[in-house]
Design a protein around this motif. Sequence first.
Motif, mmCIF file in Angstrom:
data_model
loop_
_atom_site.group_PDB
_atom_site.id
_atom_site.type_symbol
_atom_site.label_atom_id
_atom_site.label_comp_id
_atom_site.label_asym_id
_atom_site.label_seq_id
_atom_site.Cartn_x
_atom_site.Cartn_y
_atom_site.Cartn_z
ATOM 1 N N ALA A 84 0.973 -1.226 -0.306
ATOM 2 C CA ALA A 84 0.064 0.188 0.189
ATOM 3 C C ALA A 84 0.426 0.856 0.181
ATOM 4 N N GLU A 85 1.900 0.993 0.865
ATOM 5 C CA GLU A 85 2.718 2.640 0.836
ATOM 6 C C GLU A 85 3.550 2.456 -0.360
ATOM 7 N N LEU A 86 4.305 1.656 -1.089
ATOM 8 C CA LEU A 86 4.704 1.697 -2.129
ATOM 9 C C LEU A 86 3.922 2.035 -3.379
ATOM 10 N N THR A 87 2.941 1.970 -3.586
ATOM 11 C CA THR A 87 1.912 2.008 -5.118
ATOM 12 C C THR A 87 0.463 3.040 -4.311
ATOM 13 N N ALA A 88 0.620 3.525 -3.158
ATOM 14 C CA ALA A 88 -0.772 4.858 -2.740
ATOM 15 C C ALA A 88 -0.268 5.885 -3.766
ATOM 16 N N ASP A 89 0.723 6.462 -4.444
ATOM 17 C CA ASP A 89 1.186 7.696 -5.559
ATOM 18 C C ASP A 89 0.074 7.304 -6.723
ATOM 19 N N THR A 90 -0.032 5.926 -7.320
ATOM 20 C CA THR A 90 -0.296 6.204 -8.277
ATOM 21 C C THR A 90 -1.215 5.431 -8.340
ATOM 22 N N LEU A 91 -1.576 4.024 -7.296
ATOM 23 C CA LEU A 91 -3.122 3.672 -7.326
ATOM 24 C C LEU A 91 -4.149 4.585 -6.323
ATOM 25 N N GLY A 92 -3.673 5.483 -6.000
ATOM 26 C CA GLY A 92 -4.714 6.437 -5.103
ATOM 27 C C GLY A 92 -5.693 6.862 -5.681
#
Length: 201
Positions: free
Chosen positions: A165-173
């Motif tokens: 969740a941390e690694l993808t937050a900017d893209t998948l948020g």
Amino acid sequence: MGVLRPACAMVTDSSATRTLVRTAHGRSSPTASVCPGDGGGDRGGTVFAEKESGTLQCLADLVRCETRLYNALNDRLRGQHGIVTSQFEFLRFLRDHPGARVADLAAGFAIGIGPTGKGIDRLEKQAWVRRRFDPSDRRSSLPELTDGGRQPVETAEATFTETPAELTADTLGGPSGLATAQILPELRSACERDRIGLPTG
């Protein structure tokens, strides 16, 4: 003797759809057609090339993202908890599926029974798993968690959940992330339903 026809390889980059034709001599050159002599000037051939290239690019992106995220998660688990992702996933599966067989693990992770059994052997050497006789078939055994195996699962679970969740937050948020979260389970279900890509070993 018939004419030797070139074999075609579809390759794309992020800026534009590009078709590369690999000739019989191993050279590649950009072209707007699917294959020379196969209606290269025809718009239908170009549309087909674009669609196929898009699918292959999507698959390539999916695989590369999975690899990078898996590697990052692996490094985080190893550094903080002394366990790697594959070990954690096996242990968690056994915790959540009491009585599971090696074949159930193999089917769940789409890997061969042989590699799955070897993975269980390694967990057994760590004293995280033990084997007990299968009451329905005394010739086989069932892997189950030990207390020692339950401890790393419980300790590392938050890291396992929070890191992706941390690694993808900017893209998948945003909205596109929601669409991705909806389509990937559908794709996985279709592959499992149709038994696509099951290993034989």
